[in-house]
Design an enzyme around this catalytic site. Structure first.
Site, PDB file in Angstrom:
ATOM      1  N   SER A  90       0.917  -1.345   0.215  1.00  0.00           N
ATOM      2  CA  SER A  90       0.103   0.009   0.090  1.00  0.00           C
ATOM      3  C   SER A  90       0.907   1.186   0.045  1.00  0.00           C
ATOM      4  O   SER A  90       0.297   2.444  -0.140  1.00  0.00           O
ATOM      5  CB  SER A  90      -0.989  -0.083   1.213  1.00  0.00           C
ATOM      6  OG  SER A  90      -1.885  -0.985   1.079  1.00  0.00           O
ATOM      7  N   LYS A  93       0.145   3.187  -2.763  1.00  0.00           N
ATOM      8  CA  LYS A  93      -0.949   4.326  -2.751  1.00  0.00           C
ATOM      9  C   LYS A  93      -0.489   5.758  -3.029  1.00  0.00           C
ATOM     10  O   LYS A  93      -1.244   6.754  -3.509  1.00  0.00           O
ATOM     11  CB  LYS A  93      -1.817   4.267  -1.701  1.00  0.00           C
ATOM     12  CG  LYS A  93      -2.552   2.943  -1.744  1.00  0.00           C
ATOM     13  CD  LYS A  93      -3.483   2.815  -0.454  1.00  0.00           C
ATOM     14  CE  LYS A  93      -4.407   1.535  -0.440  1.00  0.00           C
ATOM     15  NZ  LYS A  93      -3.732   0.315  -0.345  1.00  0.00           N
ATOM     16  N   GLN A 146     -11.113  -4.648   1.143  1.00  0.00           N
ATOM     17  CA  GLN A 146     -10.848  -5.394  -0.063  1.00  0.00           C
ATOM     18  C   GLN A 146     -12.028  -5.500  -0.936  1.00  0.00           C
ATOM     19  O   GLN A 146     -13.094  -5.553  -0.329  1.00  0.00           O
ATOM     20  CB  GLN A 146     -10.247  -6.581   0.026  1.00  0.00           C
ATOM     21  CG  GLN A 146      -9.045  -6.867   1.133  1.00  0.00           C
ATOM     22  CD  GLN A 146      -7.730  -6.060   0.538  1.00  0.00           C
ATOM     23  OE1 GLN A 146      -7.899  -5.982  -0.696  1.00  0.00           O
ATOM     24  NE2 GLN A 146      -6.685  -6.400   1.142  1.00  0.00           N
ATOM     25  N   TYR A 173     -10.332   2.678   5.527  1.00  0.00           N
ATOM     26  CA  TYR A 173      -9.112   2.485   4.627  1.00  0.00           C
ATOM     27  C   TYR A 173      -9.690   1.263   3.591  1.00  0.00           C
ATOM     28  O   TYR A 173     -10.176   0.310   4.078  1.00  0.00           O
ATOM     29  CB  TYR A 173      -8.185   2.086   5.552  1.00  0.00           C
ATOM     30  CG  TYR A 173      -6.820   1.800   4.794  1.00  0.00           C
ATOM     31  CD1 TYR A 173      -5.980   2.835   4.460  1.00  0.00           C
ATOM     32  CD2 TYR A 173      -6.287   0.716   4.479  1.00  0.00           C
ATOM     33  CE1 TYR A 173      -4.851   2.790   3.594  1.00  0.00           C
ATOM     34  CE2 TYR A 173      -5.152   0.431   3.992  1.00  0.00           C
ATOM     35  CZ  TYR A 173      -4.348   1.684   3.300  1.00  0.00           C
ATOM     36  OH  TYR A 173      -3.224   1.119   2.635  1.00  0.00           O
ATOM     37  N   ASN A 175      -8.726  -0.551  -0.349  1.00  0.00           N
ATOM     38  CA  ASN A 175      -8.232  -0.597  -1.553  1.00  0.00           C
ATOM     39  C   ASN A 175      -9.269  -0.202  -2.703  1.00  0.00           C
ATOM     40  O   ASN A 175      -8.770   0.480  -3.698  1.00  0.00           O
ATOM     41  CB  ASN A 175      -7.804  -2.186  -1.847  1.00  0.00           C
ATOM     42  CG  ASN A 175      -6.587  -2.417  -1.044  1.00  0.00           C
ATOM     43  OD1 ASN A 175      -5.733  -1.409  -0.591  1.00  0.00           O
ATOM     44  ND2 ASN A 175      -6.059  -3.741  -0.638  1.00  0.00           N
ATOM     45  N   GLU A 295      -0.247  10.009   5.275  1.00  0.00           N
ATOM     46  CA  GLU A 295      -0.977  10.288   6.625  1.00  0.00           C
ATOM     47  C   GLU A 295       0.114  10.927   7.488  1.00  0.00           C
ATOM     48  O   GLU A 295       1.333  10.753   7.355  1.00  0.00           O
ATOM     49  CB  GLU A 295      -1.187   8.989   7.288  1.00  0.00           C
ATOM     50  CG  GLU A 295      -2.181   8.266   6.365  1.00  0.00           C
ATOM     51  CD  GLU A 295      -2.131   6.735   6.663  1.00  0.00           C
ATOM     52  OE1 GLU A 295      -1.620   6.160   7.707  1.00  0.00           O
ATOM     53  OE2 GLU A 295      -2.613   5.979   5.939  1.00  0.00           O
ATOM     54  N   LYS A 338       3.485   6.046   5.618  1.00  0.00           N
ATOM     55  CA  LYS A 338       2.672   5.195   5.033  1.00  0.00           C
ATOM     56  C   LYS A 338       3.152   3.893   5.057  1.00  0.00           C
ATOM     57  O   LYS A 338       4.508   3.452   4.805  1.00  0.00           O
ATOM     58  CB  LYS A 338       2.521   5.371   3.368  1.00  0.00           C
ATOM     59  CG  LYS A 338       1.484   4.462   2.727  1.00  0.00           C
ATOM     60  CD  LYS A 338      -0.142   4.760   3.254  1.00  0.00           C
ATOM     61  CE  LYS A 338      -1.133   3.909   2.763  1.00  0.00           C
ATOM     62  NZ  LYS A 338      -1.202   2.713   3.553  1.00  0.00           N
ATOM     63  N   SER A 341       1.841  -3.712   2.740  1.00  0.00           N
ATOM     64  CA  SER A 341       2.159  -4.950   2.983  1.00  0.00           C
ATOM     65  C   SER A 341       1.306  -5.720   1.703  1.00  0.00           C
ATOM     66  O   SER A 341       0.440  -5.315   1.272  1.00  0.00           O
ATOM     67  CB  SER A 341       1.379  -5.399   4.282  1.00  0.00           C
ATOM     68  OG  SER A 341       1.763  -4.926   5.164  1.00  0.00           O
ATOM     69  N   ASN A 366       5.735 -10.012   5.331  1.00  0.00           N
ATOM     70  CA  ASN A 366       4.905  -8.982   5.769  1.00  0.00           C
ATOM     71  C   ASN A 366       4.700  -9.370   7.609  1.00  0.00           C
ATOM     72  O   ASN A 366       3.725  -9.964   7.859  1.00  0.00           O
ATOM     73  CB  ASN A 366       3.293  -9.506   5.135  1.00  0.00           C
ATOM     74  CG  ASN A 366       2.183  -8.552   6.034  1.00  0.00           C
ATOM     75  OD1 ASN A 366       2.531  -7.661   6.632  1.00  0.00           O
ATOM     76  ND2 ASN A 366       1.075  -8.944   5.760  1.00  0.00           N
TER      77      ASN A 366
END
Length: 388
Positions: A90, A93, A146, A173, A175, A295, A338, A341, A366
């Site tokens: 992520s 992003k 998701q 949050y 995707n 963020e 940010k 994973s 991860n």
């Protein structure tokens, strides 16, 4: 650029008990205090969390240092280097957000536009009540983390989706949320998202080794990720994967990206506007302020606050969102961060433009986000001391 390779012992065993330093110095060694802080913070994570390899880069007032631990692939024992390619998850992003801000700077889209302007099939759907800004800040009204099971394709999913909050009321949050933002950005620019990123955005940011699809010539440097069972894995793309979690990069390139964010005035004017656009805060949620991709926290920031803002509750649950009126860049020093994973990789990026410091951490497992943040916070404190 100062490059220090610190290569941990190969992971022929299940864990690494000692980080061995095999140092190839191209210019000068990093300051001893910084090297000690990085080794103490990140070196033990390999054994503690069974991570095969970690690459770390730090920036202090324009000077960059690279620290590499463990292996990129357990079967070959190939060491991690600053040129090893990792999946960013992520953290991708932030690139999607930058492309969107770039399209805004080009006057090809506006953040208060609605999805149907670029995808008419969504006219009248619940998602069309949200703006592009809501999609980019996860405040569209309850899109999930998701994509859930559904038939008919990605567009059908958004046509059938129903909101559980008014746009702007909650941050959840997602995707699908920022993925749709990236998809609409590409439509606004009349091109494919991956093509735009690889031929337009990455080069304009000075990135030379970042990809959506890793080319054959670079595959030998693409690390294998390892899942919770220790099995090798790489990302399995789904709907809007490129937009939400699809970038692969190295610590060298990611440090270039951090430096572009620390000093955007070094970029071409439109790209500078785009990067600066990602530093504007739009919504306050819990302990952090949500911008485009990044963020934000006031700096210095306590470890407790940074952990709270990156907690599982912030990632997995809806949180009340307070719109900042007017939206604005931070008034004082701020930390931007940010996490990212995939099933086999973990990443974390944090930087403080006012202090000209930053850290990039890429790993081929991860492992828990609190461990990444705790290690990075400790290094940032040492970097802040170095520039005082």
């Amino acid at each position: 650029m100062f490059i220090t390779n610190r290569i941990a012992a190969p992971l022929a065993l299940a864990a690494v008990t000692t980080c061995l330093s095999s140092i190839a110095v191209f210019a000068a060694e990093p300051p001893a205090a910084i090297a000690a802080a990085v080794d103490a913070a990140f070196g033990p994570l390999l054994e503690q969390h069974g991570v095969p390899g970690i690459a770390v880069a730090v920036s202090v007032d324009g000077q960059q240092y690279f620290f590499n631990y463990g292996v990129a692939a357990k079967d070959t024992g190939a060491p991690v280097t600053e040129n090893t390619l990792f999946e960013l998850g992520s953290v991708s992003k932030t690139f999607t957000a930058t492309l969107g801000a770039y399209a805004d700077a080009l006057d090809r889209l506006a953040l208060d536009d609605h999805p149907s302007k670029y995808l008419p099939e969504l006219d009248g759907a619940a998602i069309d009540k949200a703006s592009l800004l809501h999609l980019a800040t996860y405040t569209a009204g309850g899109l999930p983390l998701q994509f859930t099971d559904g038939a008919g394709g990605m567009e059908s999913y958004f046509q059938q989706w129903t909101a559980d909050a008014t746009p702007g009321e909650q941050r959840r949050y997602s995707n699908p949320s920022i993925g749709l933002f990236g998809h609409l950005t590409a439509l606004a620019l009349n091109d494919d998202f991956a093509h735009l990123m690889e031929t337009e955005m990455f080069p304009q940011l000075g990135l030379e080794d970042s990809y959506i699809k890793v080319p054959e010539a670079a595959m030998a440097r693409y690390a294998w990720g390892y899942n919770k069972d220790g099995k090798p894995t790489r990302v399995n793309p789904g709907w809007l994967a490129a937009e939400a979690y699809g970038v692969k990069s190295s610590t060298v390139d990611m440090m270039r990206f951090v430096e572009a964010n620390i000093a955007p005035d070094t970029l071409a004017p439109l790209v500078q506007r785009a990067v600066e656009g990602t530093h504007i805060g739009y919504f306050r949620a819990g302990e952090m302020v949500q911008g485009l991709g990044w963020e934000q926290y006031p700096f210095p920031v306590s470890l407790e606050r940074l952990l709270a803002g990156n907690s599982s509750d912030m990632a997995m649950k809806p949180n009340p969102a307070e719109a900042l009126v007017p939206p604005a860049a931070p008034e004082g020093p701020a930390l931007f961060n940010k996490t990212g994973s995939t099933n086999g990789f973990g990443a974390y990026v944090a930087f403080v433009p006012d202090r000209k410091i930053g850290v990039v951490m890429l790993a081929n497992k991860n492992f828990p986000i609190p461990a990444r943040i705790t290690a990075t916070h400790a290094v940032l404190e040492q970097l802040a001391e170095a520039v005082d």
